[in-house]
Motif scaffolding. Structure first.
Motif, mmCIF file in Angstrom:
data_model
loop_
_atom_site.group_PDB
_atom_site.id
_atom_site.type_symbol
_atom_site.label_atom_id
_atom_site.label_comp_id
_atom_site.label_asym_id
_atom_site.label_seq_id
_atom_site.Cartn_x
_atom_site.Cartn_y
_atom_site.Cartn_z
ATOM 1 N N THR A 285 36.820 73.803 52.441
ATOM 2 C CA THR A 285 36.807 72.422 52.937
ATOM 3 C C THR A 285 35.420 71.813 52.800
ATOM 4 O O THR A 285 34.406 72.484 53.030
ATOM 5 C CB THR A 285 37.239 72.384 54.415
ATOM 6 O OG1 THR A 285 38.572 72.887 54.522
ATOM 7 C CG2 THR A 285 37.196 70.971 54.972
ATOM 8 N N VAL A 286 35.376 70.540 52.431
ATOM 9 C CA VAL A 286 34.104 69.820 52.343
ATOM 10 C C VAL A 286 33.577 69.578 53.749
ATOM 11 O O VAL A 286 34.237 68.953 54.586
ATOM 12 C CB VAL A 286 34.282 68.488 51.597
ATOM 13 C CG1 VAL A 286 32.973 67.695 51.591
ATOM 14 C CG2 VAL A 286 34.753 68.738 50.154
ATOM 15 N N LEU A 287 32.364 70.081 54.010
ATOM 16 C CA LEU A 287 31.707 69.908 55.310
ATOM 17 C C LEU A 287 30.764 68.714 55.319
ATOM 18 O O LEU A 287 30.486 68.136 56.378
ATOM 19 C CB LEU A 287 30.915 71.168 55.668
ATOM 20 C CG LEU A 287 31.680 72.492 55.683
ATOM 21 C CD1 LEU A 287 30.719 73.636 56.009
ATOM 22 C CD2 LEU A 287 32.817 72.445 56.688
ATOM 23 N N GLY A 288 30.255 68.374 54.161
ATOM 24 C CA GLY A 288 29.308 67.266 54.091
ATOM 25 C C GLY A 288 29.079 66.832 52.664
ATOM 26 O O GLY A 288 29.271 67.615 51.725
ATOM 27 N N ARG A 289 28.696 65.593 52.506
ATOM 28 C CA ARG A 289 28.342 65.063 51.190
ATOM 29 C C ARG A 289 27.083 64.229 51.354
ATOM 30 O O ARG A 289 27.037 63.311 52.181
ATOM 31 C CB ARG A 289 29.478 64.215 50.629
ATOM 32 C CG ARG A 289 29.093 63.542 49.323
ATOM 33 C CD ARG A 289 30.198 62.711 48.730
ATOM 34 N NE ARG A 289 29.713 61.993 47.553
ATOM 35 C CZ ARG A 289 30.458 61.291 46.732
ATOM 36 N NH1 ARG A 289 31.773 61.182 46.960
ATOM 37 N NH2 ARG A 289 29.923 60.671 45.691
ATOM 38 N N GLU A 290 26.050 64.566 50.589
ATOM 39 C CA GLU A 290 24.769 63.873 50.714
ATOM 40 C C GLU A 290 24.193 63.593 49.330
ATOM 41 O O GLU A 290 24.585 64.224 48.341
ATOM 42 C CB GLU A 290 23.770 64.733 51.514
ATOM 43 C CG GLU A 290 24.240 65.132 52.902
ATOM 44 C CD GLU A 290 24.412 63.947 53.847
ATOM 45 O OE1 GLU A 290 23.793 62.894 53.592
ATOM 46 O OE2 GLU A 290 25.165 64.083 54.832
ATOM 47 N N TYR A 299 28.672 70.057 50.391
ATOM 48 C CA TYR A 299 28.572 71.224 51.263
ATOM 49 C C TYR A 299 29.989 71.677 51.630
ATOM 50 O O TYR A 299 30.788 70.884 52.140
ATOM 51 C CB TYR A 299 27.791 70.876 52.527
ATOM 52 C CG TYR A 299 26.358 70.478 52.264
ATOM 53 C CD1 TYR A 299 25.313 71.350 52.516
ATOM 54 C CD2 TYR A 299 26.046 69.221 51.742
ATOM 55 C CE1 TYR A 299 23.995 70.990 52.262
ATOM 56 C CE2 TYR A 299 24.743 68.843 51.477
ATOM 57 C CZ TYR A 299 23.711 69.738 51.744
ATOM 58 O OH TYR A 299 22.415 69.376 51.490
ATOM 59 N N ASP A 301 32.711 75.132 53.055
ATOM 60 C CA ASP A 301 32.684 76.188 54.074
ATOM 61 C C ASP A 301 32.840 77.600 53.520
ATOM 62 O O ASP A 301 33.148 78.529 54.257
ATOM 63 C CB ASP A 301 33.731 75.922 55.168
ATOM 64 C CG ASP A 301 35.162 75.930 54.657
ATOM 65 O OD1 ASP A 301 35.372 76.153 53.448
ATOM 66 O OD2 ASP A 301 36.071 75.687 55.475
ATOM 67 N N GLU A 361 35.385 63.357 50.115
ATOM 68 C CA GLU A 361 34.794 63.114 51.423
ATOM 69 C C GLU A 361 34.949 64.344 52.308
ATOM 70 O O GLU A 361 35.677 65.290 51.964
ATOM 71 C CB GLU A 361 35.468 61.903 52.088
ATOM 72 C CG GLU A 361 35.288 60.586 51.357
ATOM 73 C CD GLU A 361 33.855 60.075 51.377
ATOM 74 O OE1 GLU A 361 33.035 60.627 52.142
ATOM 75 O OE2 GLU A 361 33.555 59.119 50.621
ATOM 76 N N VAL A 362 34.268 64.301 53.455
ATOM 77 C CA VAL A 362 34.385 65.378 54.442
ATOM 78 C C VAL A 362 35.857 65.564 54.818
ATOM 79 O O VAL A 362 36.582 64.598 55.052
ATOM 80 C CB VAL A 362 33.551 65.057 55.700
ATOM 81 C CG1 VAL A 362 33.813 66.077 56.808
ATOM 82 C CG2 VAL A 362 32.061 65.020 55.338
ATOM 83 N N GLY A 363 36.291 66.820 54.831
ATOM 84 C CA GLY A 363 37.669 67.137 55.167
ATOM 85 C C GLY A 363 38.555 67.383 53.967
ATOM 86 O O GLY A 363 39.621 67.996 54.095
#
Length: 401
Positions: A285-290, A299, A301, A361-363
Protein backbone atom coordinates in the motif's frame (compact mmCIF):
# COMPACT_ATOMS: atom_id res chain seq x y z
CA UNK A 1 -3.27 -19.17 4.58
CA UNK A 2 -5.10 -20.42 1.50
CA UNK A 3 -7.87 -18.24 0.11
CA UNK A 4 -10.56 -18.82 -2.52
CA UNK A 5 -12.14 -16.02 -4.52
CA UNK A 6 -14.39 -16.16 -7.56
CA UNK A 7 -15.65 -13.89 -10.30
CA UNK A 8 -12.31 -12.48 -11.48
CA UNK A 9 -11.17 -11.92 -15.04
CA UNK A 10 -7.75 -11.26 -16.50
CA UNK A 11 -6.59 -7.66 -16.64
CA UNK A 12 -5.24 -6.85 -20.13
CA UNK A 13 -1.75 -5.53 -20.80
CA UNK A 14 -0.21 -6.76 -17.59
CA UNK A 15 3.60 -6.81 -17.71
CA UNK A 16 5.76 -9.89 -17.89
CA UNK A 17 4.37 -13.35 -17.20
CA UNK A 18 1.85 -12.27 -14.59
CA UNK A 19 -0.26 -15.25 -13.35
CA UNK A 20 -3.70 -15.01 -14.94
CA UNK A 21 -5.27 -16.02 -11.63
CA UNK A 22 -3.75 -12.98 -9.89
CA UNK A 23 -5.13 -10.13 -11.98
CA UNK A 24 -5.55 -6.75 -10.25
CA UNK A 25 -9.33 -7.27 -10.22
CA UNK A 26 -8.79 -10.53 -8.39
CA UNK A 27 -6.32 -9.00 -5.94
CA UNK A 28 -8.81 -6.22 -5.18
CA UNK A 29 -11.12 -8.85 -3.68
CA UNK A 30 -8.53 -9.93 -1.10
CA UNK A 31 -9.48 -8.41 2.24
CA UNK A 32 -6.13 -8.85 3.99
CA UNK A 33 -3.90 -6.00 5.23
CA UNK A 34 -0.82 -5.38 3.12
CA UNK A 35 1.88 -6.29 2.67
CA UNK A 36 1.04 -9.80 1.54
CA UNK A 37 2.50 -12.24 -0.95
CA UNK A 38 -0.13 -14.26 -2.80
CA UNK A 39 1.02 -17.39 -4.63
CA UNK A 40 -0.91 -19.28 -7.29
CA UNK A 41 -0.15 -22.96 -6.66
CA UNK A 42 -1.60 -23.92 -10.04
CA UNK A 43 1.09 -21.83 -11.70
CA UNK A 44 3.69 -23.59 -9.53
CA UNK A 45 2.45 -27.00 -10.69
CA UNK A 46 2.46 -25.82 -14.30
CA UNK A 47 6.03 -24.58 -14.09
CA UNK A 48 7.23 -27.76 -12.38
CA UNK A 49 5.49 -29.90 -15.00
CA UNK A 50 6.96 -27.86 -17.84
CA UNK A 51 10.46 -28.04 -16.31
CA UNK A 52 10.20 -31.82 -15.95
CA UNK A 53 8.92 -32.24 -19.50
CA UNK A 54 11.77 -30.14 -20.92
CA UNK A 55 14.37 -32.26 -19.12
CA UNK A 56 13.11 -35.84 -19.26
CA UNK A 57 15.11 -38.18 -17.06
CA UNK A 58 16.35 -35.32 -14.85
CA UNK A 59 15.19 -35.50 -11.23
CA UNK A 60 14.16 -32.16 -9.74
CA UNK A 61 15.46 -31.25 -6.28
CA UNK A 62 13.79 -27.96 -5.39
CA UNK A 63 16.14 -25.49 -3.68
CA UNK A 64 14.51 -24.90 -0.29
CA UNK A 65 16.31 -21.62 0.34
CA UNK A 66 14.34 -19.90 -2.41
CA UNK A 67 10.93 -20.15 -0.72
CA UNK A 68 10.30 -22.78 1.95
CA UNK A 69 6.66 -22.10 2.80
CA UNK A 70 4.84 -25.31 3.66
CA UNK A 71 2.27 -24.93 0.88
CA UNK A 72 4.95 -24.76 -1.81
CA UNK A 73 6.92 -27.66 -0.38
CA UNK A 74 3.82 -29.82 0.00
CA UNK A 75 2.64 -29.03 -3.53
CA UNK A 76 5.97 -29.93 -5.09
CA UNK A 77 6.23 -33.06 -2.94
CA UNK A 78 2.79 -34.22 -4.07
CA UNK A 79 3.89 -33.84 -7.67
CA UNK A 80 7.07 -35.84 -7.24
CA UNK A 81 9.82 -33.30 -6.61
CA UNK A 82 12.79 -33.93 -4.36
CA UNK A 83 14.51 -31.22 -2.34
CA UNK A 84 17.92 -29.64 -1.85
CA UNK A 85 18.78 -28.31 1.60
CA UNK A 86 21.49 -26.00 2.90
CA UNK A 87 21.07 -26.61 6.65
CA UNK A 88 19.61 -28.96 9.22
CA UNK A 89 16.86 -26.39 9.74
CA UNK A 90 15.68 -26.86 6.16
CA UNK A 91 15.89 -30.64 6.52
CA UNK A 92 13.87 -30.52 9.74
CA UNK A 93 11.22 -28.46 7.94
CA UNK A 94 11.00 -31.14 5.25
CA UNK A 95 10.69 -33.88 7.86
CA UNK A 96 7.84 -32.02 9.55
CA UNK A 97 5.99 -32.12 6.23
CA UNK A 98 6.53 -35.83 5.75
CA UNK A 99 9.48 -35.76 3.35
CA UNK A 100 12.00 -38.59 3.76
CA UNK A 101 15.52 -37.16 4.35
CA UNK A 102 16.89 -39.93 2.15
CA UNK A 103 15.21 -38.20 -0.79
CA UNK A 104 17.06 -34.91 -0.19
CA UNK A 105 20.44 -33.57 -1.29
CA UNK A 106 22.61 -31.53 1.11
CA UNK A 107 24.42 -29.35 -1.42
CA UNK A 108 25.87 -26.60 0.79
CA UNK A 109 29.65 -27.09 0.27
CA UNK A 110 30.58 -25.92 3.79
CA UNK A 111 28.37 -27.21 6.60
CA UNK A 112 28.37 -26.99 10.41
CA UNK A 113 29.65 -30.29 11.86
CA UNK A 114 26.55 -30.62 14.04
CA UNK A 115 24.34 -30.24 10.95
CA UNK A 116 26.25 -32.97 9.12
CA UNK A 117 25.90 -35.34 12.05
CA UNK A 118 22.19 -34.60 12.50
CA UNK A 119 21.42 -34.97 8.81
CA UNK A 120 23.29 -38.27 8.69
CA UNK A 121 21.41 -39.53 11.75
CA UNK A 122 18.12 -38.57 10.08
CA UNK A 123 18.91 -40.69 7.04
CA UNK A 124 20.28 -38.18 4.55
CA UNK A 125 23.14 -39.88 2.73
CA UNK A 126 24.29 -37.53 -0.06
CA UNK A 127 26.49 -34.56 0.82
CA UNK A 128 28.08 -31.90 -1.37
CA UNK A 129 31.65 -30.69 -0.83
CA UNK A 130 34.39 -28.67 -2.53
CA UNK A 131 37.43 -28.93 -0.25
CA UNK A 132 39.63 -31.39 1.70
CA UNK A 133 38.46 -29.94 5.01
CA UNK A 134 34.82 -30.60 4.19
CA UNK A 135 35.62 -34.17 3.17
CA UNK A 136 37.29 -34.84 6.50
CA UNK A 137 34.32 -33.32 8.30
CA UNK A 138 31.87 -35.54 6.44
CA UNK A 139 34.05 -38.61 7.03
CA UNK A 140 34.01 -37.91 10.77
CA UNK A 141 30.36 -36.95 11.25
CA UNK A 142 28.70 -38.91 8.43
CA UNK A 143 31.03 -41.89 7.83
CA UNK A 144 30.47 -43.91 4.70
CA UNK A 145 28.26 -41.28 3.08
CA UNK A 146 28.05 -40.57 -0.64
CA UNK A 147 29.68 -37.29 -1.63
CA UNK A 148 29.44 -35.14 -4.73
CA UNK A 149 31.97 -32.52 -5.71
CA UNK A 150 31.00 -28.99 -6.62
CA UNK A 151 33.11 -27.72 -9.50
CA UNK A 152 33.89 -24.08 -10.00
CA UNK A 153 32.55 -23.06 -13.42
CA UNK A 154 32.14 -19.85 -15.38
CA UNK A 155 29.14 -18.00 -13.93
CA UNK A 156 29.95 -14.58 -15.35
CA UNK A 157 26.76 -14.42 -17.42
CA UNK A 158 24.47 -14.74 -14.39
CA UNK A 159 22.93 -11.92 -12.38
CA UNK A 160 24.24 -13.38 -9.11
CA UNK A 161 27.65 -15.08 -9.61
CA UNK A 162 28.51 -17.63 -6.91
CA UNK A 163 31.91 -19.04 -7.86
CA UNK A 164 33.99 -16.77 -5.66
CA UNK A 165 32.62 -18.36 -2.50
CA UNK A 166 32.23 -21.99 -3.59
CA UNK A 167 33.58 -24.50 -6.08
CA UNK A 168 36.72 -26.57 -6.56
CA UNK A 169 38.95 -25.93 -9.54
CA UNK A 170 38.85 -28.66 -12.17
CA UNK A 171 42.63 -29.07 -11.82
CA UNK A 172 42.23 -30.27 -8.21
CA UNK A 173 38.94 -32.14 -8.52
CA UNK A 174 40.48 -35.53 -9.34
CA UNK A 175 42.64 -35.53 -6.20
CA UNK A 176 39.66 -34.53 -4.06
CA UNK A 177 37.68 -37.51 -5.30
CA UNK A 178 40.58 -39.85 -4.57
CA UNK A 179 40.80 -38.36 -1.08
CA UNK A 180 37.10 -39.03 -0.58
CA UNK A 181 37.67 -42.69 -1.39
CA UNK A 182 40.65 -42.92 0.98
CA UNK A 183 38.52 -41.46 3.76
CA UNK A 184 35.95 -44.21 3.34
CA UNK A 185 33.40 -42.03 1.58
CA UNK A 186 31.65 -42.94 -1.66
CA UNK A 187 32.64 -40.72 -4.61
CA UNK A 188 29.09 -40.36 -5.85
CA UNK A 189 28.78 -37.43 -8.19
CA UNK A 190 29.70 -34.02 -9.50
CA UNK A 191 27.75 -30.77 -9.50
CA UNK A 192 28.18 -27.12 -10.42
CA UNK A 193 26.27 -23.84 -10.34
CA UNK A 194 26.25 -21.46 -13.31
CA UNK A 195 25.07 -18.59 -11.08
CA UNK A 196 21.61 -17.46 -10.08
CA UNK A 197 19.37 -16.11 -12.86
CA UNK A 198 21.61 -17.27 -15.69
CA UNK A 199 20.27 -16.26 -19.10
CA UNK A 200 23.04 -17.88 -21.15
CA UNK A 201 22.24 -21.51 -22.05
CA UNK A 202 25.81 -22.14 -23.16
CA UNK A 203 26.92 -21.76 -19.53
CA UNK A 204 25.44 -25.20 -18.84
CA UNK A 205 27.23 -26.68 -21.84
CA UNK A 206 30.59 -25.37 -20.65
CA UNK A 207 29.93 -26.70 -17.14
CA UNK A 208 28.88 -30.13 -18.43
CA UNK A 209 32.08 -30.24 -20.49
CA UNK A 210 34.10 -29.69 -17.30
CA UNK A 211 32.15 -32.41 -15.51
CA UNK A 212 32.77 -34.76 -18.42
CA UNK A 213 36.50 -34.11 -18.23
CA UNK A 214 36.50 -35.04 -14.55
CA UNK A 215 34.36 -38.14 -15.12
CA UNK A 216 36.68 -39.32 -17.86
CA UNK A 217 39.78 -38.98 -15.67
CA UNK A 218 38.13 -40.60 -12.65
CA UNK A 219 37.25 -43.62 -14.77
CA UNK A 220 40.98 -44.32 -15.15
CA UNK A 221 41.15 -44.67 -11.36
CA UNK A 222 38.19 -47.06 -11.25
CA UNK A 223 35.70 -44.44 -10.10
CA UNK A 224 32.41 -44.30 -12.00
CA UNK A 225 30.14 -41.52 -10.80
CA UNK A 226 26.46 -42.19 -10.15
CA UNK A 227 25.18 -38.59 -10.33
CA UNK A 228 25.58 -35.49 -12.42
CA UNK A 229 23.79 -32.57 -10.78
CA UNK A 230 23.10 -29.63 -13.09
CA UNK A 231 22.66 -27.31 -10.10
CA UNK A 232 20.46 -24.23 -10.19
CA UNK A 233 20.55 -20.92 -12.00
CA UNK A 234 17.54 -21.55 -14.27
CA UNK A 235 16.09 -18.08 -14.85
CA UNK A 236 12.62 -16.65 -14.27
CA UNK A 237 10.94 -13.83 -16.18
CA UNK A 238 10.92 -10.47 -14.43
CA UNK A 239 10.94 -7.51 -16.85
CA UNK A 240 13.49 -8.51 -19.49
CA UNK A 241 12.96 -11.64 -21.58
CA UNK A 242 14.95 -14.77 -20.66
CA UNK A 243 15.52 -18.01 -22.58
CA UNK A 244 12.72 -20.53 -22.22
CA UNK A 245 13.35 -23.71 -20.27
CA UNK A 246 12.97 -25.56 -23.58
CA UNK A 247 15.81 -23.52 -25.09
CA UNK A 248 18.04 -24.17 -22.09
CA UNK A 249 17.08 -27.85 -22.01
CA UNK A 250 17.97 -28.22 -25.68
CA UNK A 251 21.52 -27.09 -24.96
CA UNK A 252 21.75 -29.31 -21.87
CA UNK A 253 20.49 -32.43 -23.60
CA UNK A 254 22.88 -31.91 -26.48
CA UNK A 255 25.79 -31.45 -24.07
CA UNK A 256 24.87 -34.59 -22.11
CA UNK A 257 24.89 -36.61 -25.32
CA UNK A 258 28.09 -35.12 -26.71
CA UNK A 259 30.38 -34.29 -23.79
CA UNK A 260 30.07 -37.08 -21.22
CA UNK A 261 32.02 -40.34 -21.37
CA UNK A 262 28.95 -42.14 -19.97
CA UNK A 263 25.50 -41.26 -18.66
CA UNK A 264 25.32 -41.37 -14.82
CA UNK A 265 22.43 -43.27 -13.23
CA UNK A 266 21.09 -40.07 -11.67
CA UNK A 267 20.72 -36.79 -13.50
CA UNK A 268 19.61 -34.04 -11.12
CA UNK A 269 18.82 -30.32 -11.14
CA UNK A 270 18.18 -27.85 -8.34
CA UNK A 271 15.79 -25.19 -9.66
CA UNK A 272 14.43 -22.64 -7.22
CA UNK A 273 13.75 -19.20 -8.68
CA UNK A 274 12.63 -20.69 -11.99
CA UNK A 275 9.81 -22.63 -10.33
CA UNK A 276 8.46 -20.09 -7.85
CA UNK A 277 9.31 -16.51 -8.88
CA UNK A 278 6.56 -16.11 -11.46
CA UNK A 279 3.92 -17.76 -9.28
CA UNK A 280 3.44 -14.86 -6.84
CA UNK A 281 2.54 -11.19 -6.54
CA UNK A 282 3.49 -8.90 -3.66
CA UNK A 283 0.78 -6.44 -2.67
CA UNK A 284 1.77 -3.25 -0.89
CA UNK A 285 0.00 0.00 0.00
CA UNK A 286 1.13 3.54 -0.77
CA UNK A 287 1.96 5.26 2.54
CA UNK A 288 3.07 8.57 1.12
CA UNK A 289 3.89 10.47 -2.03
CA UNK A 290 6.34 13.37 -2.02
CA UNK A 291 8.43 15.44 -4.40
CA UNK A 292 12.04 15.85 -3.32
CA UNK A 293 14.44 17.92 -5.45
CA UNK A 294 12.08 17.52 -8.39
CA UNK A 295 11.91 13.73 -7.99
CA UNK A 296 8.67 11.83 -7.36
CA UNK A 297 8.97 9.58 -4.31
CA UNK A 298 6.52 6.82 -3.50
CA UNK A 299 6.61 5.33 0.02
CA UNK A 300 5.09 1.85 0.38
CA UNK A 301 4.64 -0.59 3.26
CA UNK A 302 7.12 -3.21 2.08
CA UNK A 303 10.82 -2.61 1.61
CA UNK A 304 14.15 -4.28 1.07
CA UNK A 305 14.39 -5.46 4.65
CA UNK A 306 11.02 -7.18 4.76
CA UNK A 307 10.79 -8.81 1.37
CA UNK A 308 12.70 -7.08 -1.45
CA UNK A 309 16.36 -7.49 -0.48
CA UNK A 310 17.30 -8.61 -3.98
CA UNK A 311 16.79 -5.05 -5.18
CA UNK A 312 19.89 -4.16 -3.13
CA UNK A 313 22.14 -6.93 -4.43
CA UNK A 314 23.04 -5.84 -7.95
CA UNK A 315 24.78 -2.72 -9.16
CA UNK A 316 22.07 -1.79 -11.63
CA UNK A 317 19.16 -2.74 -9.34
CA UNK A 318 16.75 -5.64 -9.60
CA UNK A 319 13.69 -4.84 -11.71
CA UNK A 320 10.30 -6.38 -10.99
CA UNK A 321 7.14 -5.98 -13.11
CA UNK A 322 4.84 -3.45 -11.43
CA UNK A 323 1.13 -2.72 -11.61
CA UNK A 324 -1.35 -0.82 -9.45
CA UNK A 325 -4.88 -1.07 -8.14
CA UNK A 326 -6.01 1.87 -10.28
CA UNK A 327 -8.90 0.53 -12.41
CA UNK A 328 -7.61 2.19 -15.59
CA UNK A 329 -3.89 1.73 -14.91
CA UNK A 330 -3.12 0.84 -18.54
CA UNK A 331 -4.59 4.12 -19.79
CA UNK A 332 -3.30 6.47 -17.07
CA UNK A 333 -0.58 9.06 -17.83
CA UNK A 334 2.63 7.88 -16.15
CA UNK A 335 5.61 9.62 -14.57
CA UNK A 336 8.89 8.27 -13.18
CA UNK A 337 8.93 7.37 -9.49
CA UNK A 338 11.50 6.37 -6.92
CA UNK A 339 9.84 3.67 -4.82
CA UNK A 340 11.07 3.30 -1.25
CA UNK A 341 10.18 1.19 1.77
CA UNK A 342 8.64 2.05 5.13
CA UNK A 343 11.74 1.95 7.34
CA UNK A 344 13.88 4.86 8.52
CA UNK A 345 16.85 3.59 6.50
CA UNK A 346 17.36 5.71 3.39
CA UNK A 347 19.00 2.77 1.61
CA UNK A 348 15.70 0.90 1.93
CA UNK A 349 14.81 2.00 -1.60
CA UNK A 350 13.90 -0.58 -4.22
CA UNK A 351 13.13 1.05 -7.57
CA UNK A 352 14.44 4.13 -9.37
CA UNK A 353 12.80 5.85 -12.32
CA UNK A 354 9.98 3.34 -12.69
CA UNK A 355 7.01 4.48 -14.74
CA UNK A 356 3.75 4.49 -12.74
CA UNK A 357 0.44 6.36 -13.03
CA UNK A 358 0.70 10.00 -12.00
CA UNK A 359 -2.63 9.73 -10.17
CA UNK A 360 -1.31 7.35 -7.48
CA UNK A 361 -2.26 8.48 -3.99
CA UNK A 362 -1.99 7.32 -0.38
CA UNK A 363 -4.04 4.16 0.08
CA UNK A 364 -3.66 2.88 -3.47
CA UNK A 365 -2.04 -0.52 -3.96
CA UNK A 366 1.21 -1.26 -5.76
CA UNK A 367 1.47 -4.84 -7.04
CA UNK A 368 4.92 -6.35 -7.55
CA UNK A 369 4.98 -9.32 -9.91
CA UNK A 370 7.41 -12.25 -10.14
CA UNK A 371 7.87 -11.97 -6.38
CA UNK A 372 7.79 -15.62 -5.34
CA UNK A 373 11.55 -16.12 -4.97
CA UNK A 374 13.81 -14.84 -2.20
CA UNK A 375 11.18 -12.55 -0.74
CA UNK A 376 9.68 -14.36 2.24
CA UNK A 377 12.98 -16.19 2.83
CA UNK A 378 14.89 -12.88 3.12
CA UNK A 379 12.20 -10.97 5.01
CA UNK A 380 12.74 -9.60 8.51
CA UNK A 381 10.79 -7.34 10.85
CA UNK A 382 13.38 -4.54 10.68
CA UNK A 383 12.19 -1.30 12.28
CA UNK A 384 9.09 -3.15 13.49
CA UNK A 385 7.56 -3.58 10.04
CA UNK A 386 6.24 -7.11 9.64
CA UNK A 387 7.14 -9.36 6.69
CA UNK A 388 4.45 -9.94 4.07
CA UNK A 389 1.66 -12.35 4.97
CA UNK A 390 1.81 -15.45 2.74
CA UNK A 391 -1.46 -16.28 0.95
CA UNK A 392 -2.17 -19.10 -1.50
CA UNK A 393 -4.70 -19.80 -4.23
CA UNK A 394 -5.13 -22.69 -6.61
CA UNK A 395 -4.07 -26.37 -6.39
CA UNK A 396 -7.49 -28.04 -6.47
CA UNK A 397 -8.30 -30.09 -3.41
CA UNK A 398 -6.06 -28.11 -1.08
CA UNK A 399 -9.08 -26.50 0.62
CA UNK A 400 -9.08 -23.49 2.90
CA UNK A 401 -6.56 -23.39 5.73
Amino acid sequence: MTIALDGHRAQPRLPGHWPAALSPEYLALIDVPTPYLVTDLDTLVSRYTRFSAALPGVSTFYAMKCNSTAEIVQTLHRHGAGFEVASIGELNALQALGVDPAEALYSNPIKPPAHVAAAHAAGLWRFGFDSPGELRKIAEYAPGSAVYLRLRVDDSTSVFPLSRKFGAELSGAYDLMLLARRLGLRPYGVTFHVGSQCANPSAWRQAIAAAGTLMRRLATAGIRLSMLNLGGGFPARYVSPVPSIEDIAGVIVGALDELLPYRPEVLAAEPGRHLVAETAVMATTVLGREVRAGENWLYVDVGAYNGLMETQQTVSGWRFPLWTSLPHHADEPCVPFTVTGPSCDSSDTMFYGVSLPDSLEVGDKLYIGSAGAYTLSYASAFNGFAPPTPLFVGEPGAGAR
